[in-house]
Motif scaffolding. Structure first.
Motif, short mmCIF file in Angstrom:
data_model
loop_
_atom_site.label_atom_id
_atom_site.label_comp_id
_atom_site.label_asym_id
_atom_site.label_seq_id
_atom_site.Cartn_x
_atom_site.Cartn_y
_atom_site.Cartn_z
N GLN A 140 0.81 -1.22 0.00
CA GLN A 140 0.00 0.00 0.00
C GLN A 140 0.85 1.28 0.00
N LEU A 141 2.01 1.21 -0.64
CA LEU A 141 2.81 2.42 -0.78
C LEU A 141 2.05 3.41 -1.65
N PRO A 142 1.87 4.66 -1.23
CA PRO A 142 1.07 5.63 -1.99
C PRO A 142 1.61 5.83 -3.40
N PRO A 143 0.73 6.06 -4.35
CA PRO A 143 1.16 6.36 -5.73
C PRO A 143 2.10 7.57 -5.74
N GLY A 144 3.08 7.50 -6.57
CA GLY A 144 4.02 8.62 -6.71
C GLY A 144 5.22 8.55 -5.79
N VAL A 145 5.18 7.66 -4.78
CA VAL A 145 6.34 7.51 -3.90
C VAL A 145 7.35 6.60 -4.58
N ASP A 146 8.58 7.07 -4.71
CA ASP A 146 9.62 6.32 -5.40
C ASP A 146 10.27 5.32 -4.45
N PRO A 147 10.05 4.02 -4.64
CA PRO A 147 10.69 3.04 -3.75
C PRO A 147 12.20 3.02 -3.88
N GLY A 148 12.70 3.55 -5.01
CA GLY A 148 14.14 3.59 -5.19
C GLY A 148 14.85 4.47 -4.18
N GLY A 149 14.12 5.39 -3.57
CA GLY A 149 14.72 6.27 -2.57
C GLY A 149 14.49 5.79 -1.15
N LEU A 150 13.97 4.58 -1.00
CA LEU A 150 13.63 4.07 0.33
C LEU A 150 14.40 2.80 0.68
N GLY A 151 15.57 2.64 0.08
CA GLY A 151 16.41 1.50 0.46
C GLY A 151 17.02 1.71 1.83
N LEU A 152 17.53 0.64 2.41
CA LEU A 152 18.18 0.74 3.71
C LEU A 152 19.43 1.61 3.61
N ARG A 153 19.66 2.37 4.64
CA ARG A 153 20.79 3.29 4.63
C ARG A 153 22.10 2.51 4.76
N PRO A 154 23.04 2.73 3.85
CA PRO A 154 24.32 2.00 3.92
C PRO A 154 25.22 2.56 5.01
N VAL A 155 26.11 1.72 5.48
CA VAL A 155 27.13 2.08 6.45
C VAL A 155 28.48 1.78 5.80
N HIS A 156 29.43 2.66 5.98
CA HIS A 156 30.76 2.44 5.42
C HIS A 156 31.36 1.16 5.99
N LEU A 157 31.87 0.31 5.11
CA LEU A 157 32.50 -0.94 5.52
C LEU A 157 33.79 -1.13 4.76
N ARG A 158 34.81 -1.66 5.45
CA ARG A 158 36.08 -1.94 4.80
C ARG A 158 36.60 -3.29 5.30
N GLU A 159 37.00 -4.14 4.38
CA GLU A 159 37.63 -5.41 4.73
C GLU A 159 39.15 -5.28 4.67
N VAL A 160 39.82 -5.74 5.70
CA VAL A 160 41.28 -5.75 5.74
C VAL A 160 41.72 -7.20 5.95
N ALA A 161 42.06 -7.89 4.87
CA ALA A 161 42.53 -9.29 4.92
C ALA A 161 41.56 -10.17 5.69
N GLY A 162 40.26 -9.93 5.53
CA GLY A 162 39.25 -10.74 6.19
C GLY A 162 38.68 -10.15 7.46
N LEU A 163 39.28 -9.07 7.97
CA LEU A 163 38.76 -8.36 9.14
C LEU A 163 37.82 -7.26 8.66
N LEU A 164 36.65 -7.14 9.29
CA LEU A 164 35.63 -6.20 8.85
C LEU A 164 35.53 -5.02 9.81
N PHE A 165 35.65 -3.82 9.26
CA PHE A 165 35.54 -2.59 10.02
C PHE A 165 34.41 -1.75 9.44
N VAL A 166 33.66 -1.07 10.31
CA VAL A 166 32.62 -0.16 9.84
C VAL A 166 32.85 1.21 10.45
N CYS A 167 32.27 2.21 9.80
CA CYS A 167 32.26 3.58 10.32
C CYS A 167 30.86 4.13 10.15
N LEU A 168 30.29 4.64 11.23
CA LEU A 168 28.93 5.17 11.20
C LEU A 168 28.86 6.60 10.70
N GLY A 169 29.99 7.25 10.56
CA GLY A 169 29.99 8.64 10.13
C GLY A 169 29.79 8.79 8.64
#
Length: 439
Positions: free
Chosen positions: A148-177
């Motif tokens: 029931q998403l209202p007509p005219g609302v673009d679902p393309g702009g409603l994806g989940l917000r990404p968080v910066h992520l970096r892999e270092v030789a298999g170790l995963l780091f994120v930054c919320l900024g």
């Protein structure tokens, strides 16, 4: 062996009162700066830095919402749809492998009315479905279905917000900024060659334990940054040399024979590491850079293979293509929240995450070769015994310190010579707070 020591006072130079400041700090930030200014060099922090809920919120805002921090490894999300979650204060992040086999990080918040999407520390999903109104997202974060998403609302702009992520030789780091510190690329260039031979992409999780310590996150990290208290870790002392962490001039005469034995083991390990092409020398940059780190391969006592009562290996199947077990341990730690031990037979990772001003989650994960068979190549109880005991002991030390720094009689005390890395951690924290306030 050369051990790099931080200067007695590692805090950044204070700006002159006459220098213009673009903005005055908020009252809670100004109070934290006053407390940091009042700390004598090479002393512990004032009590409110560990106990005041308002200052804890400043920590979350100025440090945890801006810096890279460790969240897990690629072995924890091996297949498409596998995820892990990390909570920092009120923020929640889901780290998952998408359908294209890429690891990504997303805010664990529905774009409809903010409901949490996934719960539990780990799991597996086909799509991410909000349990409230059934908005459905792909593993890449795209909104796939919204009833029931209202007509005219673009679902393309409603994806989940990404968080910066970096892999270092298999170790995963994120930054919320929004603008993460750029130095992670420099750190990765240094650290990755040390970690890469252990091939974390070819490991699996043998065990994971979440332990909540009754203390402020900084006390958890300070406790980890020194072995001054290691008499309280009998299991760990089986494989850590008695003079670990001491420079030559700090070794008491009664321990000189132990130290000579350590130095001989270090020379032997360095020779064998050179023969195998394994980086081993100390690289330390703990204060000035945002992602402060220290890395070095060092010998273990006893058989020199692993964290067991006699130093022998705990897993028959060695990691990656490592040809022998007697390679000591590669020690790595990163500011603000992680430490790691890489042996030839297994890896142990530790992540400290703030839950409240006086509660910190310590997540410990044991990784073994992906083809190692439990009950044949290793026993979980034996594999985890040393660090389960050590973590419980550390939790008691941290809880006792939290109670003490909350006491009206507490005054910051001086660090010992063996606590140089504690001072480096506190100086790193001081520098990051000041940088954030100055923005």
């Amino acid at each position: 062996m050369t051990i790099t020591r931080p200067a007695p006072d590692l805090r950044p130079v204070r700006p002159s009162p006459d220098e213009p400041r673009p903005d005055e700090p908020r009252p809670d930030e100004a109070r934290l700066l006053e407390l940091l200014d009042a700390r004598p060099p090479a002393h512990s922090l004032p009590g409110p830095c560990y106990t005041d809920p308002a200052l804890h919120e400043v920590d979350l805002r100025l440090v945890w919402q801006r810096q890279w921090f460790f969240v897990g490894t690629v072995a924890e999300v091996p297949e498409a749809g596998d995820f892990l979650t990390v909570d920092v204060g009120t923020a929640s992040v889901v780290v998952l492998r998408d359908d294209d086999e890429q690891v990504r990080a997303l805010r664990n918040v529905c774009r409809h009315r903010g409901s949490r999407l996934v719960s539990g520390s780990h799991g597996c999903v086909g799509n991410i479905v909000c349990g409230y109104h059934h908005w459905t997202y792909g593993t890449d974060g795209r909104l796939l279905h919204a009833p029931q998403l209202p007509p005219g609302v673009d679902p393309g702009g409603l994806g989940l917000r990404p968080v910066h992520l970096r892999e270092v030789a298999g170790l995963l780091f994120v930054c919320l900024g929004d603008e993460p510190p750029e130095d992670i690329d420099d750190v990765a260039r240094v650290v990755a060659p040390y970690v890469a031979p252990h091939q974390l992409g070819r490991t699996k999780v043998a065990a994971q334990v979440d332990l909540v310590e009754d203390g402020n996150w900084k006390l958890t990290m300070e406790n980890n940054r020194e072995c001054y208290h290691c008499d309280g870790h009998p299991e760990l002392r089986c494989t850590f040399f008695p003079t670990w962490g001491l420079s030559d001039d700090q070794v008491p005469d009664a321990m000189r024979a132990d130290h000579d034995r350590y130095l001989a083991a270090l020379v032997d390990l360095e020779r064998r590491s050179d023969d195998l092409g394994l980086p081993h020398r100390l690289v330390e940059d703990l204060v000035e850079r945002p992602l402060g780190f220290r890395v070095q391969r060092e010998p273990l006592d006893g058989a020199g293979e692993s964290f067991s009562p006699d130093g022998t290996r705990l897993v028959r199947r060695l990691l990656g293509d490592l040809p022998e077990a007697r390679l000591g341990h590669l020690g790595l730690h990163t500011q603000p929240n992680a430490w790691f031990h890489f042996q030839a037979d297994h890896v142990v990772t530790f992540a400290a995450l703030p839950l409240a001003v006086d509660r910190t989650l310590v997540r410990t994960t044991w990784l073994v070769h992906e083809d190692a068979v439990e009950g044949v190549d290793y026993e979980v109880e034996e594999l985890t015994a040393t660090w389960r005991a050590t973590n419980e002991q550390d939790a008691a030390f941290v809880a006792g310190t939290q109670a003490g720094v909350a006491d009206p009689g507490y005054l910051p005390g001086p660090y010992s010579e063996a606590e140089q890395q504690v001072e480096a951690f506190v100086a790193w924290y001081d520098a990051r707070v000041r940088e954030a306030v100055a923005r």
